[in-house]
Design a protein around this motif. Structure first.
Motif, PDB file in Angstrom:
ATOM      1  N   ALA A  94       0.665   4.173  -2.930  1.00 44.24           N
ATOM      2  CA  ALA A  94       0.739   5.438  -2.864  1.00 44.24           C
ATOM      3  C   ALA A  94       1.771   6.591  -3.419  1.00 44.24           C
ATOM      4  O   ALA A  94       2.033   7.402  -3.710  1.00 44.24           O
ATOM      5  CB  ALA A  94       0.336   5.519  -1.313  1.00 44.24           C
ATOM      6  N   LEU A  95       3.601   6.092  -2.884  1.00 42.85           N
ATOM      7  CA  LEU A  95       4.181   6.683  -3.578  1.00 42.85           C
ATOM      8  C   LEU A  95       4.016   6.635  -5.137  1.00 42.85           C
ATOM      9  O   LEU A  95       4.369   8.075  -5.578  1.00 42.85           O
ATOM     10  CB  LEU A  95       5.416   5.845  -2.872  1.00 42.85           C
ATOM     11  N   VAL A  96       3.754   5.507  -5.599  1.00 40.85           N
ATOM     12  CA  VAL A  96       3.439   5.551  -7.382  1.00 40.85           C
ATOM     13  C   VAL A  96       2.749   6.420  -7.429  1.00 40.85           C
ATOM     14  O   VAL A  96       3.222   7.344  -8.259  1.00 40.85           O
ATOM     15  CB  VAL A  96       4.237   4.536  -7.810  1.00 40.85           C
TER      16      VAL A  96
ATOM     17  N   ARG B 221       0.960  -1.258   0.287  1.00 42.10           N
ATOM     18  CA  ARG B 221       0.087  -0.111   0.240  1.00 42.10           C
ATOM     19  C   ARG B 221       0.834   1.561   0.076  1.00 42.10           C
ATOM     20  O   ARG B 221       0.673   1.990  -0.368  1.00 42.10           O
ATOM     21  CB  ARG B 221      -0.610   0.142   1.012  1.00 42.10           C
ATOM     22  N   LEU B 222       2.226   1.297   0.831  1.00 40.76           N
ATOM     23  CA  LEU B 222       2.952   2.814   1.139  1.00 40.76           C
ATOM     24  C   LEU B 222       4.178   2.825  -0.228  1.00 40.76           C
ATOM     25  O   LEU B 222       3.638   3.506  -1.147  1.00 40.76           O
ATOM     26  CB  LEU B 222       4.013   2.321   1.183  1.00 40.76           C
ATOM     27  N   VAL B 223       4.322   1.759  -1.146  1.00 39.96           N
ATOM     28  CA  VAL B 223       4.664   1.737  -2.416  1.00 39.96           C
ATOM     29  C   VAL B 223       3.665   2.707  -3.599  1.00 39.96           C
ATOM     30  O   VAL B 223       4.004   3.217  -4.181  1.00 39.96           O
ATOM     31  CB  VAL B 223       5.391   0.177  -3.015  1.00 39.96           C
TER      32      VAL B 223
ATOM     33  N   GLY C 139       1.124   9.471  -5.773  1.00 43.92           N
ATOM     34  CA  GLY C 139       1.773  10.987  -5.529  1.00 43.92           C
ATOM     35  C   GLY C 139       3.369  10.932  -6.753  1.00 43.92           C
ATOM     36  O   GLY C 139       3.035  12.092  -6.627  1.00 43.92           O
ATOM     37  N   VAL C 140       3.624  10.397  -6.646  1.00 47.24           N
ATOM     38  CA  VAL C 140       4.860  10.897  -7.465  1.00 47.24           C
ATOM     39  C   VAL C 140       4.148  10.903  -9.438  1.00 47.24           C
ATOM     40  O   VAL C 140       4.339  12.141  -9.492  1.00 47.24           O
ATOM     41  CB  VAL C 140       6.181   9.886  -7.914  1.00 47.24           C
TER      42      VAL C 140
END
Length: 148
Positions: A22-24, A18-20, A26-27
């Motif tokens: 969200a990071l993708v 889930r963090l990965v 967001g970028v």
């Protein structure tokens, strides 16, 4: 069958994924926003300046041609030029409309104080309503020099 949440370890397994994600996402959103902001160059404001001719004069009646220019030196039509006392004195504020060639004719009568050898007349510009022009920085001044 009752399960205790204290012993359930499955939630930790999905957390890094889930963090990965969200990071993708967001970028990707940041990249879209940055490309949109860089495409807003049409909203950029252009500073105007004046070029008086002559740049140096003596006290007394004189005609000055003032050209309003953009940073590249191209004339700007439709502006209004205002001449005011700087360290040299004018009897009143003088204004002139700029023509299509970016030039305005001003009849000035600068004077200097009794012990004053030189002074300046300042110019401000009211930019044209069409275009993204502004006059926020100080403009070129007319130098008035006593020739005694």
């Amino acid at each position: 069958m009752s399960h205790s949440l204290w012993r359930d370890e499955r939630a930790i397994e999905g957390l890094p994924i889930r963090l990965v994600v969200a990071l993708v996402v967001g970028v990707a959103c940041l990249g879209v926003m940055m490309s949109t902001i860089s495409g807003l160059g049409t909203l950029q404001v252009t500073e105007v300046d004046v070029e008086p001719d002559p740049e140096v004069t003596g006290p007394g009646d004189t005609d000055v041609t003032v050209t309003v220019v953009d940073p590249k030196g191209s004339p700007v039509a439709g502006a209004t030029v205002v001449a005011k006392s700087g360290t040299a004195t004018l009897d009143s504020v003088t204004t002139a409309e700029v023509g299509d060639d970016g030039e305005a004719e001003l009849s000035l009568d600068p004077s200097l104080g009794p012990n004053q050898q030189e002074g300046t007349v300042t110019f401000t510009v009211k930019p044209p309503s069409s275009g993204n022009y502004q006059d926020e920085q100080s403009n070129t001044e007319l130098l008035v020099v006593r020739n005694d």
